[in-house]
Design a protein around this motif. Structure first.
Motif, PDB file in Angstrom:
ATOM      1  N   SER A 266      -0.891  -3.953   3.200  1.00 15.56           N
ATOM      2  CA  SER A 266      -2.215  -3.504   3.640  1.00 15.56           C
ATOM      3  C   SER A 266      -2.551  -3.971   5.050  1.00 15.56           C
ATOM      4  O   SER A 266      -3.405  -3.372   5.712  1.00 15.56           O
TER       5      SER A 266
ATOM      6  N   PRO B  39       1.100   9.744  -3.021  1.00 20.26           N
ATOM      7  CA  PRO B  39       2.120   8.746  -2.671  1.00 20.26           C
ATOM      8  C   PRO B  39       3.511   9.346  -2.601  1.00 20.26           C
ATOM      9  O   PRO B  39       4.345   9.186  -3.494  1.00 20.26           O
ATOM     10  N   SER B  40       3.799  10.037  -1.544  1.00 25.07           N
ATOM     11  CA  SER B  40       5.079  10.728  -1.397  1.00 25.07           C
ATOM     12  C   SER B  40       5.414  10.799   0.085  1.00 25.07           C
ATOM     13  O   SER B  40       4.521  10.853   0.933  1.00 25.07           O
TER      14      SER B  40
ATOM     15  N   PRO C  10       3.755  14.444   1.311  1.00 21.81           N
ATOM     16  CA  PRO C  10       2.682  14.677   0.352  1.00 21.81           C
ATOM     17  C   PRO C  10       2.248  16.130   0.272  1.00 21.81           C
ATOM     18  O   PRO C  10       1.985  16.774   1.282  1.00 21.81           O
TER      19      PRO C  10
ATOM     20  N   CYS D 220       0.816  -1.219   0.000  1.00 21.06           N
ATOM     21  CA  CYS D 220       0.000   0.000   0.000  1.00 21.06           C
ATOM     22  C   CYS D 220       0.846   1.264   0.000  1.00 21.06           C
ATOM     23  O   CYS D 220       0.355   2.342  -0.360  1.00 21.06           O
ATOM     24  N   SER D 221       2.118   1.169   0.413  1.00 20.66           N
ATOM     25  CA  SER D 221       2.967   2.357   0.398  1.00 20.66           C
ATOM     26  C   SER D 221       4.427   1.960   0.534  1.00 20.66           C
ATOM     27  O   SER D 221       4.749   0.836   0.954  1.00 20.66           O
TER      28      SER D 221
ATOM     29  N   VAL E  95       8.718  -1.568   2.016  1.00 20.94           N
ATOM     30  CA  VAL E  95       7.313  -1.306   1.726  1.00 20.94           C
ATOM     31  C   VAL E  95       6.458  -1.668   2.937  1.00 20.94           C
ATOM     32  O   VAL E  95       6.876  -2.421   3.818  1.00 20.94           O
ATOM     33  N   LYS E  96       5.243  -1.114   2.963  1.00 21.73           N
ATOM     34  CA  LYS E  96       4.252  -1.486   3.965  1.00 21.73           C
ATOM     35  C   LYS E  96       3.092  -2.162   3.271  1.00 21.73           C
ATOM     36  O   LYS E  96       2.603  -1.681   2.238  1.00 21.73           O
TER      37      LYS E  96
ATOM     38  N   ASP F  30       4.705   9.196  -6.902  1.00 26.52           N
ATOM     39  CA  ASP F  30       4.055  10.354  -7.507  1.00 26.52           C
ATOM     40  C   ASP F  30       4.602  10.547  -8.925  1.00 26.52           C
ATOM     41  O   ASP F  30       5.719  11.028  -9.119  1.00 26.52           O
TER      42      ASP F  30
ATOM     43  N   THR G  91       0.174   4.469  -7.768  1.00 26.28           N
ATOM     44  CA  THR G  91      -0.370   4.401  -6.416  1.00 26.28           C
ATOM     45  C   THR G  91       0.737   4.379  -5.372  1.00 26.28           C
ATOM     46  O   THR G  91       0.465   4.548  -4.177  1.00 26.28           O
ATOM     47  N   LEU G  92       1.992   4.180  -5.807  1.00 20.55           N
ATOM     48  CA  LEU G  92       3.123   4.088  -4.880  1.00 20.55           C
ATOM     49  C   LEU G  92       4.137   5.206  -5.067  1.00 20.55           C
ATOM     50  O   LEU G  92       4.872   5.538  -4.141  1.00 20.55           O
TER      51      LEU G  92
END
Length: 371
Positions: free
Chosen positions: A215, A304-305, A308, A199-200, A212-213, A238, A235-236
């Motif tokens: 969900s 996604p930053s 942000p 998810c990020s 990464v992380k 920008d 989505t991950l």
């Protein structure tokens, strides 16, 4: 990631761990390449994907993809020609064997006066140059009229009025080829496979990614994180102002045994004026698709930053049949597929009731090339 210096005394220090997000063609081929290189013999390699393999809506998984060196850019054409050498290896355990690659030929056409014509002419010149002085000379033939294209395609109709055929190009069973690639990666016994939805990204600083992380809030850390996430990349990361994911038209029609026999010998047909392409059928399924700008699916989500700004942003997020089982090709795209079939087959295909259609988000590519 920069390539290590061939000098044994260089200061290159390979990462102790590498995390690859995505097990499509780019993710698997990256893992395979790393696992075979001695510089990374002590590196832990992990692949994480949100789906079990093969992912049902991954752009690498499909009935077919065009395999060709026929590109307008000389550098890309040369790179694809190199990949083509591997596809043409036909041993049962080789990439192109066991029906994974079919050398049907490719008819690349356009309409005179259209924007697609310069592309086809440049591609024609590139493959002629690549073949010059090699045993492949004589495998590319100019088609100067609609009638010559009709005689070449052999389906009763025509498409475009200038082009050429490259008899050495063809198409691959994309899903079978991906299964083959997955087995090669597994055989190295160097790669760990995980299932989880990323998810990020995890940042140790404003510009340094440390993993990464998922969900479920699980963190996976690595010295080097590689995103092979295709249309899901925005989505991950920008990517505003750099690139945008789009949905492409892919349509499939069930055909009879007689139609399968009649069309199985046709070459791949790709019209660069309309973007429409037809791939020879297999297992009584004919694929008609369009290579173009595609459709967008604007979605508002947190930027996604690591820092942000703004807090929320609008991106084009993939929307596939897994998200909506009733997903259907927009009417404009469906009509384009009908027109392409009517042009290709003089007897026409209107009124067929056994059509199956999907729309799949991808990276606007109709090919898979393994390098």
């Amino acid at each position: 990631m920069s390539s290590p210096s061939p000098n044994p005394s260089s200061s290159f220090n390979p990462p102790k761990s590498i995390l690859i997000v995505g097990s499509g063609v780019f993710g698997l081929s990256t893992a395979w390449s790393l696992a075979k290189r001695p510089e990374f013999s002590k590196t832990k390699i992990t692949i994480v994907d949100r789906s079990s393999f093969p992912a049902p809506d991954g752009s690498s998984i499909d009935t077919s993809r065009i395999i060709r060196p026929d590109y307008a850019d000389p550098a890309y054409a040369a790179l694809a020609a190199k990949a083509h050498e591997t596809w043409r290896q036909q041993g049962p355990d080789e990439l192109g064997g066991s029906g994974r690659y079919s050398e049907s030929g490719l008819t690349l056409v356009a309409n005179r006066g259209s924007n697609g014509l310069p592309y086809v002419r440049s591609s024609y010149e590139n493959v002629l140059a690549l073949n010059k002085g090699t045993p492949n000379e004589g495998t590319v033939h100019e088609l100067k009229s609609s009638e010559e294209i009709k005689n070449c395609v052999r389906t009763g109709g025509t498409n475009g009025n200038w082009g050429y055929i490259n008899t050495r190009s063809g198409w691959a069973d994309a899903e079978a080829s991906m299964i083959w690639l997955r087995k090669q990666v597994e055989a190295t016994k160097r790669v760990t496979f995980l299932i989880g939805t990323v998810c990020s990204l995890l940042y140790s600083s404003a510009s340094s990614v440390e993993g990464v992380k998922l969900s479920d809030n699980t963190a996976i850390k690595a010295d080097l994180t590689i995103l092979a996430t295709g249309a899901w990349t925005p989505t991950l990361v920008d990517l505003r102002g750099r690139c945008q994911a789009t949905g492409q038209v892919l349509s499939y029609i069930d055909i009879s045994d007689a139609e399968q026999a009649a069309l199985a010998k046709m070459p791949v047909l790709l019209n660069m004026s309309s973007g429409m392409f037809v791939i020879p059928p297999a297992n009584n399924i004919l694929k008609v698709a369009r290579h173009g700008y595609g459709y967008t699916n604007p979605t508002t989500m947190p930027c996604p930053s690591p820092n942000p700004s703004p807090a929320d942003t609008t991106i084009c997020c993939p929307r596939t049949a897994l998200d909506d089982p009733t997903l259907w090709i927009p009417q404009e795209g469906e009509m384009a597929c009908h027109r392409a079939l009517r042009e290709m087959e003089a007897t026409g295909w209107n009124g067929r009731k056994d059509q199956k259609k999907i729309i799949q988000d991808s990276n606007s590519s109709d090919d898979i090339n393994l390098y």
